[in-house]
Write a protein that holds these residues in place. Structure first.
Motif, short mmCIF file in Angstrom:
data_model
loop_
_atom_site.label_atom_id
_atom_site.label_comp_id
_atom_site.label_asym_id
_atom_site.label_seq_id
_atom_site.Cartn_x
_atom_site.Cartn_y
_atom_site.Cartn_z
N PRO A 166 -6.77 6.31 -4.31
CA PRO A 166 -7.03 5.47 -3.26
C PRO A 166 -6.82 4.07 -3.26
N ASP A 167 -6.38 3.46 -2.22
CA ASP A 167 -6.17 1.99 -2.11
C ASP A 167 -7.50 1.24 -2.06
N ASP A 168 -7.60 0.07 -2.20
CA ASP A 168 -8.73 -0.68 -2.16
C ASP A 168 -9.06 -0.99 -0.58
N PRO A 169 -10.33 -0.89 -0.52
CA PRO A 169 -10.54 -0.95 1.08
C PRO A 169 -9.90 -2.33 1.72
N ALA A 170 -9.49 -2.12 2.88
CA ALA A 170 -8.79 -3.16 3.62
C ALA A 170 -9.98 -4.02 4.66
N PRO A 171 -9.68 -5.08 5.02
CA PRO A 171 -10.34 -6.03 5.74
C PRO A 171 -10.32 -5.56 7.29
N ALA A 172 -11.14 -6.01 8.11
CA ALA A 172 -11.06 -5.88 9.53
C ALA A 172 -10.15 -7.03 9.89
N PRO A 173 -9.24 -7.11 11.01
CA PRO A 173 -8.48 -7.97 11.12
C PRO A 173 -9.29 -9.25 12.12
N PHE A 174 -9.07 -10.45 12.02
CA PHE A 174 -9.50 -11.51 13.15
C PHE A 174 -8.85 -10.98 14.49
N LEU A 175 -9.85 -11.27 15.32
CA LEU A 175 -9.52 -11.08 16.87
C LEU A 175 -8.16 -11.58 16.96
N SER B 267 -16.15 -12.30 8.39
CA SER B 267 -17.31 -12.95 8.15
C SER B 267 -17.36 -13.92 6.88
N GLY B 268 -16.44 -13.79 5.95
CA GLY B 268 -16.49 -14.56 4.74
C GLY B 268 -17.73 -14.08 3.92
N PHE B 269 -18.39 -12.85 4.41
CA PHE B 269 -19.54 -12.43 3.41
C PHE B 269 -19.01 -11.49 2.78
N GLU B 270 -19.20 -11.48 1.31
CA GLU B 270 -18.67 -10.40 0.28
C GLU B 270 -19.75 -9.39 0.06
N TYR B 271 -19.33 -7.98 0.24
CA TYR B 271 -20.04 -7.08 -0.08
C TYR B 271 -19.27 -5.82 -0.42
N PRO B 272 -19.62 -4.64 -0.93
CA PRO B 272 -19.00 -3.37 -1.02
C PRO B 272 -18.35 -2.74 0.38
N ALA B 273 -17.22 -2.33 0.27
CA ALA B 273 -16.69 -1.81 1.42
C ALA B 273 -16.15 -0.22 1.17
N ALA B 274 -16.57 0.66 2.18
CA ALA B 274 -16.05 2.03 2.08
C ALA B 274 -14.71 2.35 2.01
N ARG B 275 -14.46 3.22 1.19
CA ARG B 275 -12.98 3.91 1.26
C ARG B 275 -13.12 5.04 2.17
N SER B 276 -11.96 5.89 2.45
CA SER B 276 -12.23 7.20 2.95
C SER B 276 -12.97 8.13 2.52
N PHE B 277 -13.92 8.83 3.11
CA PHE B 277 -14.84 9.62 2.56
C PHE B 277 -14.15 10.86 1.82
N ALA B 278 -13.09 11.12 2.17
CA ALA B 278 -12.35 12.14 1.41
C ALA B 278 -11.89 11.81 0.01
N ASN B 279 -11.79 12.64 -0.69
CA ASN B 279 -11.31 12.35 -2.37
C ASN B 279 -10.08 13.46 -2.54
N LEU B 280 -9.18 12.65 -2.98
CA LEU B 280 -8.04 13.45 -3.05
C LEU B 280 -7.77 13.36 -4.51
N PRO B 281 -8.14 14.52 -5.33
CA PRO B 281 -7.72 14.45 -6.63
C PRO B 281 -6.43 14.19 -7.11
N GLY B 282 -6.13 13.38 -8.23
CA GLY B 282 -4.67 13.12 -8.53
C GLY B 282 -4.13 11.96 -7.75
N ARG B 283 -4.68 11.55 -6.89
CA ARG B 283 -4.24 10.52 -5.84
C ARG B 283 -5.19 9.22 -5.93
#
Length: 417
Positions: A369-378, A351-367
């Motif tokens: 998480p990667d930053d959220p990835a974008p959705a693809p273009f169709l 969309s070109g719109f910037e906003y916070p994106a959710a990671r996995s709801f699970a939290n793995l202590p000691g690991r």
């Protein structure tokens, strides 16, 4: 994202909420999830709300971290490519009907050597084949006729639908679990599975699992409306002196004692216990059965203090509470979003719109998480996936594109709507 499933590839052929949610949760744990859509976009590609450029914010968020392949699924050749992708990959999530071109038997037949271990998860409406969606199964569940103000007449008052499509999200989560359970079984036995998950069964089964079905049969009647009160325990919304509405809950002795201290009600509650010959510290039952008298005491006490003071007192006594926010307030709340490690920086959204994106709801202590990835273009990954999964040459893919069977990225397409 966590890279726990990075050796797993999944074909997803879906639309709307439940099926994309299943794929999203797998992708957030590192799986390669390849969503296959009609070349002009699936049924949910332009689902409201849209940006000025015509990009769906719903689609963008339900399809993060996935790859996109766009095919002419109305043509025989496009459908054959889709079936072949699912068969070669070996695992598929879909909400297409079983009697569609993407049946489990069709996937097995397309790749005979993989047929024994083909694993698919299919979301259905009802178990008997009837169509359903979140809001219709919710109507059947009984919940909409239990919500609303307490003084509404059960026989004549209207139903109140929930705004969140909860059954869709629960079904999506259950399907992700069911797929991984089927894959674990395959790892142990070599045997694939066809898993069907009816949305309606998720709803009515959850009603049963919660104990509410047994309660209705035992009592022989419907449960009364409770407004914003918690069924079977102490909890409700209250309003402070300066007009702030908030919710409190007390399901444990510690929570109850904390609320009594925070609201400075030890004396009045002791007097009420003497009057009613009950002990409110004995558990949920006496507090729930006498909730109206207790609500009156707590609301009177709440109206004597501004929210800032009440919040500080409840926090200091370890109470369970939260202030009501509008959805817009929640999206801008620093505690819920900006300072919450669940959210990462905005990726390059279609969309070109910037906003916070959710990671996995699970939290793995000691690991970390990667930053959220974008959705693809169709269609962004059409060429890559067809080459890697089906071994097609660039020339062969070019011919499919020229024929209109395969579509490439719509990145430069602007849908002004």
């Amino acid at each position: 994202m966590y890279q726990l499933l990075n050796d797993l590839s999944i074909i997803e052929v879906s639309s709307f909420v439940a099926s994309p949610t299943a794929g999203l949760y797998c992708a957030q744990m590192g799986a390669e999830v390849i969503r296959v859509d009609y070349k002009a976009g699936g049924l949910d590609y332009d689902r409201y709300m849209l940006t000025r450029e015509g990009r769906s914010l719903s689609w963008e968020n339900l399809n993060r971290a996935k790859k996109s392949v766009a095919l002419d699924l109305r043509s025989g050749e496009g459908r054959e490519l889709c079936v072949e992708l699912a068969a070669r990959t070996g695992q598929c999530i879909t909400n297409l009907p079983e009697k569609s071109f993407l049946s489990h038997s069709a996937m097995k037949a397309a790749q005979p050597e993989r047929a024994p271990d083909m694993t698919s998860v299919r979301i259905m409406g009802w178990h008997d084949g009837r169509q359903a969606m979140d809001f219709t199964v919710n109507a059947a569940s009984g919940y909409p006729l239990m919500t609303g103000p307490e003084d509404w007449d059960m026989a004549t008052a209207p139903p109140v639908n929930q705004v969140l499509p909860a059954w869709d999200f629960i079904t999506g989560a259950y399907c992700a679990f069911a797929l991984l359970a089927a894959l674990r079984h395959r790892d142990a036995t070599g045997e694939g599975s066809e898993v069907r998950v009816p949305l309606g069964d998720v709803a009515i089964g959850t009603v049963a699992n919660s104990g509410m079905m047994a309660e209705m049969l035992y009592r022989g009647s419907d449960r009364e409306r409770l407004g914003n009160a918690i069924w079977g325990a102490f909890g409700r919304d209250f309003r402070s002196k300066d007009g702030v509405r908030f919710m409190v809950a007390a399901l444990t002795p510690k929570q109850w004692d904390g609320l009594v201290e925070a609201f400075d009600l030890a004396g009045p509650i002791g007097e009420l216990e003497t009057e009613l010959e009950v002990d409110f510290s004995a558990g949920d039952r006496p507090r729930f059965e006498n909730r109206h008298r207790l609500f009156e005491l707590f609301q009177t006490a709440a109206l004597s203090r501004d929210w800032a003071e009440l919040e500080a007192r409840m926090a200091s006594h370890g109470c369970t509470f939260e202030r009501y926010r509008t959805a817009h307030e929640a999206a801008n709340d620093p505690v819920l979003v900006a300072d919450n490690p669940l959210f990462g920086p905005s990726p390059a959204n279609p969309s070109g719109f910037e906003y916070p994106a959710a990671r996995s709801f699970a939290n793995l202590p000691g690991r970390a998480p990667d930053d959220p990835a974008p959705a693809p273009f169709l269609g962004q990954h059409s060429e890559e996936v067809l080459a890697e999964k089906l071994g097609l040459s660039s020339g062969a893919i070019g011919k499919l594109v020229d024929a209109g069977t395969v579509a490439l990225s719509d990145k430069d397409t602007i849908y002004h709507r």
